[in-house]
Scaffold this active site. Structure first.
Site, PDB file in Angstrom:
ATOM      1  N   HIS A   1       0.851  -1.194   0.000  1.00  0.00           N
ATOM      2  CA  HIS A   1       0.000   0.000   0.000  1.00  0.00           C
ATOM      3  C   HIS A   1       0.882   1.238   0.000  1.00  0.00           C
ATOM      4  O   HIS A   1       2.105   1.141   0.073  1.00  0.00           O
ATOM      5  CB  HIS A   1      -0.956   0.003   1.197  1.00  0.00           C
TER       6      HIS A   1
ATOM      7  N   HIS B   1      -7.833  -0.865   5.065  1.00  0.00           N
ATOM      8  CA  HIS B   1      -6.825  -0.122   5.815  1.00  0.00           C
ATOM      9  C   HIS B   1      -7.175   1.365   5.721  1.00  0.00           C
ATOM     10  O   HIS B   1      -8.234   1.719   5.202  1.00  0.00           O
ATOM     11  CB  HIS B   1      -5.438  -0.429   5.238  1.00  0.00           C
TER      12      HIS B   1
ATOM     13  N   HIS C   1      -5.340  -0.010  11.922  1.00  0.00           N
ATOM     14  CA  HIS C   1      -4.802  -1.335  12.222  1.00  0.00           C
ATOM     15  C   HIS C   1      -5.751  -2.128  13.104  1.00  0.00           C
ATOM     16  O   HIS C   1      -6.417  -1.576  13.983  1.00  0.00           O
ATOM     17  CB  HIS C   1      -3.444  -1.205  12.913  1.00  0.00           C
TER      18      HIS C   1
ATOM     19  N   ASP D   1       0.272  -8.094  10.658  1.00  0.00           N
ATOM     20  CA  ASP D   1       0.393  -6.743  11.214  1.00  0.00           C
ATOM     21  C   ASP D   1       0.153  -6.753  12.725  1.00  0.00           C
ATOM     22  O   ASP D   1      -0.894  -7.184  13.192  1.00  0.00           O
ATOM     23  CB  ASP D   1      -0.635  -5.859  10.501  1.00  0.00           C
TER      24      ASP D   1
END
Length: 634
Positions: free
Chosen positions: A153, A222, A449, A276
């Site tokens: 990204h 996101h 997140h 993540d």
């Protein structure tokens, strides 16, 4: 933070319509800084930033292309054949010690792919440093294996190292990313004058082949459009990398995380999952981005004067909600701050940010417009002194001045280490009379997140045989490891690595492998990689303890100090005191005479002068400044 990627099977990169068919060859003008100069003789075709879609035409001799120059084939649903003798090395080069500079290499036989190439911004321990990059020496040393660079990204902590890496690579390598990510990368390359880039658009649901690797892309949600995760198949085994993600079921652009694709990959078998970890310390679900829009609209509707909103320049979803709220309340939108202006232009041209020209005005045209009809979007959410908000708060902005009654919204959470800088900006704004909102006063920001509950859902969906937390500080990685164990991953199959470590995946399982060179590279003005820790230590000493210099002439043969010893002190408590200066000069002269009496040479004389002055200053001021001694022998 990933983007959607998709492309027709076996489709070749299309040449750009405007300026994208000009051939250019030769060196990029700079070689590997650590390994000497190189010359790049690859010819290629490049694309102008002005075109509508960020797709670069294919170049000649590209790694990852077939021998006839075609782009890598794209397939759907194919299954990589397993080789019992194959070994896959997973090598994190950045991202495991901080929120930033994410970079991971995947190496199998004679093939290597790179996942992300991000940077990190400096903190108070890095005076004078502009940017911090991961050490990519290993990538340069194995450039002949590099089949492609995949960018998940468009955030800086995943793209920022690309211009520096490409300048050092002696070959042209394909860069794969989704449409908006490519647009942001092209803007970065234009700024750095990088012309040897070959960008290829990918979409979620698509598969590409890079050497022995097959990479599938799946959409994840996101804080930036077009984020993707990766399912990497190799002869040694399969790896699923989530990229940066959250499980927002009411996203601004309607793109949710692709649970169906993740389930399919789970059924194929995931030997290692990389996920993540940024939100692992948050015990709950991360709120939807749509909740921020409601709060922003309410604040804007009630604000008596101008509204100034600082956010990350790459947070396109947030920018869209700001624009929607402004237009709904009859306000025009002003964009200020270099990166904010650039990203707004790119996002609008690519269709990711929707606002008409009539509702946008230039900052230079603000004069005469009633304050209750304006919303200003700017950079500076992290308290950066040179950002638009920082300059506005200090009264240094060319076109915008804060007035009493204005409303300022800090629509971001300070990155660890930036809290004090943000507080300084807030206090400066409050003194002027602005009404300042941050996350403590309302839901003006939510994370991009996943929280702990979302991370557990992802782990349950994937059902990995082994797990490796990524993208976070040590506390985040360990918290994520505990979540993995709670969802059923065997503790012996959970690996917490450091940058430069490696994991080796084979038919026999997973084990730790041999490490590679790692570390950080400082960007300091025009210097890249030349600033050492010793230099930073000296800068910190200068800033914290001050500086003193000694100048003296000596007659070695007669063992005498000639004339008066000159001592100059800067940034030292009492350094401007006449009596302290006289005492310092007398003390250093006595030390020099004593050393001359012992037949000391130039080295011994400098040490004696330095030690005597530092000892005196410690006794008088409790400071240990940097001391430079100049001895002239006559």
């Amino acid at each position: 933070m990933t983007k959607e990627n998709q492309e027709t099977k076996n489709e070749k990169p299309r040449a750009a319509k405007e300026g994208g068919t000009d051939s250019a060859g030769g060196s990029n003008g700079k070689g590997n800084r650590n390994r000497g100069g190189r010359k790049n003789n690859t010819s290629f075709k490049r694309v102008n930033l002005e075109r509508k879609r960020p797709q670069l035409s294919r170049g000649e001799g590209a790694e990852g292309s077939s021998q006839n120059g075609e782009r890598p084939r794209r397939r759907r649903g194919s299954k990589a054949s397993k080789d019992p003798n194959a070994k896959l090395r997973i090598i994190p080069l950045g991202g495991l010690d901080a929120i930033g500079k994410n970079m991971t290499a995947f190496e199998c036989g004679d093939d290597m792919i790179l996942d992300d190439a991000g940077l990190m911004f400096p903190d108070d321990d890095h005076p004078g440093v502009d940017l911090i990059l991961p050490d990519y020496t290993y990538v340069l040393e194995n450039a002949d294996k590099l089949r492609g660079i995949i960018i998940t990204h468009g955030h800086e902590d995943h793209t920022g190292t690309l211009p520096y890496l490409l300048k050092d690579l002696d070959r042209t390598v394909n860069i794969y990313a989704t449409k908006l990510t490519l647009g942001l990368i092209e803007g970065k390359f234009a700024e750095h004058k990088v012309k040897n880039a070959r960008l290829i658009e990918i979409k979620s649901g698509e598969e590409i082949k890079l050497g022995c690797f097959k990479v599938d892309f799946f959409a994840v949600n996101h804080s930036i459009p077009g984020a993707v995760g990766l399912f990497i198949q190799s002869p040694a085994g399969n790896v699923l990398h989530t990229g940066d993600f959250k499980l927002d079921q009411t996203p601004i652009d309607g793109v949710t995380t692709d649970f169906a694709a993740i389930t399919r990959f789970s059924e194929k078998g995931v030997d290692l999952m990389m996920s993540d970890s940024t939100g692992a310390m948050n015990p709950n679900f991360t709120p939807s981005e749509a909740e921020v829009g409601k709060t922003l609209e309410q604040i804007i509707s009630q604000a008596p004067g101008r509204v100034i909103i600082a956010s990350f320049a790459s947070h396109i979803h947030r920018m869209q909600q700001i624009c929607d709220a402004a237009v709904k309340n009859g306000r025009k939108v002003v964009v200020t701050g270099r990166s904010m202006i650039q990203n707004t232009d790119i996002a609008r041209r690519l269709g990711y940010l929707k606002i008409s020209d009539d509702n946008l005005i230039d900052a230079y045209d603000l004069k005469g417009i009633p304050s209750d009809q304006v919303v200003i979007m700017c950079t500076g959410s992290q308290g950066e002194p040179l950002s638009a908000l920082g300059r506005i708060a200090n009264g240094e902005h060319k076109t915008i001045e804060i007035e009493e009654g204005d409303t300022v919204i800090i629509s971001a959470t300070p990155v660890p280490g930036n809290e004090k800088a943000v507080t300084r900006v807030i206090n400066s704004l409050a003194k002027i009379g602005a009404d300042v909102y941050d996350k403590s006063r309302g839901k003006v920001h939510v994370s991009g997140h996943a929280g702990a509950e979302e991370l557990k859902i992802m782990l349950t969906l994937v059902k990995p045989k082994a797990f490796m937390p990524v993208h976070g500080e040590a506390t985040h990685l360990r918290a994520h490891a505990k979540l993995a164990e709670a969802t059923g991953v065997d503790a012996e199959n959970i690996y917490i690595l450091e940058n430069g470590d490696s994991l080796e995946l084979s038919a026999a399982g997973i084990e730790r492998g041999e490490g590679v060179p790692s570390g950080i590279v400082y960007v300091d003005g025009l210097s890249v990689g030349d600033t050492s820790q010793d230099v930073l230590d000296e800068r910190n000493t200068l800033g914290n303890q001050g500086f003193a210099s000694v100048a003296a002439a000596v007659d070695v043969k007669r063992k005498q100090v000639v004339g008066e010893v000159q001592v100059s002190m800067h940034g030292i408590t009492g350094g401007d005191d006449y009596y302290l200066a006289c005492e310092a000069s007398s003390t250093v002269a006595g030390a020099l005479r004593k050393c001359l009496g012992k037949d000391g040479g130039a080295k011994e004389l400098r040490k004696a002068a330095r030690d005597s002055l530092m000892s005196l200053l410690w006794d008088r001021t409790k400071q240990r400044p940097m001391v430079v001694v100049n001895i002239l022998e006559v």
